[in-house]
Write a protein that holds these residues in place. Structure first.
Motif, mmCIF file in Angstrom:
data_model
loop_
_atom_site.group_PDB
_atom_site.id
_atom_site.type_symbol
_atom_site.label_atom_id
_atom_site.label_comp_id
_atom_site.label_asym_id
_atom_site.label_seq_id
_atom_site.Cartn_x
_atom_site.Cartn_y
_atom_site.Cartn_z
ATOM 1 N N ILE A 23 0.832 -1.202 0.000
ATOM 2 C CA ILE A 23 0.000 0.000 0.000
ATOM 3 C C ILE A 23 0.866 1.251 0.000
ATOM 4 C CG2 ILE A 23 -0.283 -0.234 2.525
ATOM 5 C CD1 ILE A 23 -2.976 1.245 2.203
ATOM 6 N N GLY A 24 0.542 2.158 -0.904
ATOM 7 C CA GLY A 24 1.243 3.429 -0.994
ATOM 8 C C GLY A 24 0.353 4.554 -0.515
ATOM 9 N N VAL A 25 0.928 5.480 0.247
ATOM 10 C CA VAL A 25 0.167 6.584 0.832
ATOM 11 C C VAL A 25 0.925 7.899 0.654
ATOM 12 C CG1 VAL A 25 -0.929 5.093 2.540
ATOM 13 C CG2 VAL A 25 1.206 6.250 3.119
ATOM 14 N N PRO A 26 0.225 9.030 0.606
ATOM 15 C CA PRO A 26 0.894 10.324 0.439
ATOM 16 C C PRO A 26 1.331 10.921 1.767
ATOM 17 C CG PRO A 26 -1.467 10.610 0.346
ATOM 18 C CD PRO A 26 -1.240 9.136 0.527
ATOM 19 N N GLY A 27 2.329 10.301 2.389
ATOM 20 C CA GLY A 27 2.792 10.799 3.672
ATOM 21 C C GLY A 27 3.947 9.988 4.219
ATOM 22 N N LEU A 28 4.294 10.238 5.474
ATOM 23 C CA LEU A 28 5.406 9.562 6.124
ATOM 24 C C LEU A 28 4.953 8.236 6.723
ATOM 25 C CD1 LEU A 28 7.195 12.501 7.971
ATOM 26 C CD2 LEU A 28 7.724 11.514 5.732
ATOM 27 N N VAL A 29 5.873 7.261 6.689
ATOM 28 C CA VAL A 29 5.558 5.917 7.164
ATOM 29 C C VAL A 29 6.706 5.391 8.013
ATOM 30 C CG1 VAL A 29 5.026 3.545 6.480
ATOM 31 C CG2 VAL A 29 4.222 5.443 5.068
ATOM 32 N N ASP A 30 6.370 4.784 9.146
ATOM 33 C CA ASP A 30 7.333 3.985 9.901
ATOM 34 C C ASP A 30 7.368 2.625 9.211
ATOM 35 O OD1 ASP A 30 8.434 2.046 11.664
ATOM 36 O OD2 ASP A 30 7.970 3.288 13.396
ATOM 37 N N LEU A 31 8.458 2.374 8.474
ATOM 38 C CA LEU A 31 8.510 1.165 7.647
ATOM 39 C C LEU A 31 8.539 -0.106 8.483
ATOM 40 C CD1 LEU A 31 11.029 2.256 4.876
ATOM 41 C CD2 LEU A 31 8.540 2.294 4.813
ATOM 42 N N GLN A 83 -5.012 -11.486 6.884
ATOM 43 C CA GLN A 83 -4.141 -12.612 7.204
ATOM 44 C C GLN A 83 -3.070 -12.865 6.137
ATOM 45 O OE1 GLN A 83 -4.362 -14.482 10.300
ATOM 46 N NE2 GLN A 83 -5.478 -12.559 10.653
ATOM 47 N N VAL A 84 -2.519 -11.786 5.594
ATOM 48 C CA VAL A 84 -1.375 -11.867 4.683
ATOM 49 C C VAL A 84 -0.394 -10.769 5.062
ATOM 50 C CG1 VAL A 84 -2.690 -12.850 2.754
ATOM 51 C CG2 VAL A 84 -2.454 -10.353 2.953
ATOM 52 N N LYS A 85 0.840 -10.870 4.559
ATOM 53 C CA LYS A 85 1.848 -9.852 4.822
ATOM 54 C C LYS A 85 1.459 -8.540 4.135
ATOM 55 C CE LYS A 85 5.330 -11.581 7.250
ATOM 56 N NZ LYS A 85 5.846 -10.916 8.466
ATOM 57 N N VAL A 86 1.686 -7.438 4.851
ATOM 58 C CA VAL A 86 1.378 -6.114 4.319
ATOM 59 C C VAL A 86 2.623 -5.231 4.415
ATOM 60 C CG1 VAL A 86 -0.013 -4.024 4.611
ATOM 61 C CG2 VAL A 86 -1.059 -6.280 4.952
ATOM 62 N N TYR A 87 2.920 -4.504 3.322
ATOM 63 C CA TYR A 87 4.045 -3.579 3.295
ATOM 64 C C TYR A 87 3.526 -2.194 2.915
ATOM 65 C CZ TYR A 87 6.779 -7.821 3.503
ATOM 66 O OH TYR A 87 7.303 -9.015 3.907
ATOM 67 N N VAL A 88 4.039 -1.177 3.608
ATOM 68 C CA VAL A 88 3.542 0.189 3.444
ATOM 69 C C VAL A 88 4.708 1.121 3.122
ATOM 70 C CG1 VAL A 88 2.088 1.986 4.465
ATOM 71 C CG2 VAL A 88 1.939 -0.372 5.325
#
Length: 287
Positions: free
Chosen positions: A62-70, A98-103
């Motif tokens: 998931i991509g978002v328009p802001g800062l992320v704690d990876l 119930q799957v891996k999520v990356y942001v």
């Protein structure tokens, strides 16, 4: 290889795609209420993902328009969604699906999308440059997505330039602020050979050329891939852009540099899914 879901949250719009072998085989785009409560917006994101999710899915990016704690997958201060001051989106989506999520942020998704699925496949050092309502940059260094400590690496649009910053002069909002013209109208007039519109794009090319010179000093990429709405008008500003870029102090750098426009209109969603592939290949790193 199993399919991955790519999600791009743009503020008022969410795009979701089920991706297999670099192709979007199912998708949905929804308008969301970005002024609603945090919980309501989260529910809208989940509903959109539900439309393409099935038991085949291996992971979500998931991509978002802001800062992320990876590391934790926490989103901070999404300006386009005021209620999202701190959202633990990774935990929320992993618990639900119930799957891996990356942001990551949207500019980084664009860059890694071009690396995996776009015009930058054969390059190690890449900058993805999004020119739209803002200016976003994502950096790939030696095949690794470089995000920095707070996912803020590459935010070169905020560098001081003239009386403001590069984002002020290189985003669509500048056309409205300076000339009282929205980008679509300006682009239409340029296609009709309107002299004023053409002159505006020439000036834009000069400002963008100076931004690219700053990018060369900071990132020294092999290729810069330009995307976003303004990239559609590339033919109208590229001459002045290249003229200014050619004034860069280190001439040998220019000999090895390519500046191209993104060729895939779905690279944003593909790029979000590429976060999963990047992580699985152990290349989603911070230095």
């Amino acid at each position: 290889m199993k399919p991955i879901i790519g999600v791009l949250l743009e503020g008022k719009t969410i795009k979701v795609g089920k991706i297999l072998d670099g192709n979007i085989i199912k998708s949905c785009t929804k308008i969301i209420d970005n002024r609603a409560s945090k919980e309501h917006v989260i529910s809208e994101v989940i509903t959109a993902i539900d439309e393409v999710f099935d038991k085949e899915i291996e992971g979500i990016g998931i991509g978002v328009p802001g800062l992320v704690d990876l590391n934790q997958g926490v989103i901070y201060q999404i300006q386009k969604i005021p209620s999202w001051k701190e959202v633990h989106i990774k935990d929320i989506l992993e618990s639900r699906f119930q799957v891996k999520v990356y942001v990551n942020n949207d500019a980084n998704c664009f860059a890694v999308g071009e690396k995996y699925f776009g015009v930058a496949k054969n390059y190690e050092n890449i900058v993805g440059l999004i020119l739209g309502s803002g200016v976003g940059t994502g950096v790939i260094f030696k095949n690794h997505l470089y995000s920095g400590t707070n996912c803020g690496a590459g935010e070169l649009g905020y560098l001081q330039y003239k009386e403001h910053d590069f984002e002020y002069y290189c985003s669509t909002s500048y056309f409205k602020e300076k000339y009282d013209l929205d980008f679509k109208t300006l682009y239409k007039r340029a296609k009709q050979d309107d002299k004023i519109a053409l002159a505006i794009f020439e000036q834009y090319g000069q400002d963008l050329g100076n931004l690219i010179k700053a990018i060369l000093l900071v990132a020294d990429p092999e290729i810069i891939v330009i995307g976003g709405a303004i990239s559609n008008a590339f033919s109208f500003f590229k001459k002045e852009m290249f003229r200014v870029v050619k004034t860069f102090m280190y001439k040998h750098v220019l000999n090895n540099l390519k500046i191209v426009v993104s060729e895939n209109k779905n690279i944003d969603v593909l790029g979000a899914s590429a976060l999963f592939y990047d992580a699985q290949n152990n290349t989603l790193k911070k230095y």
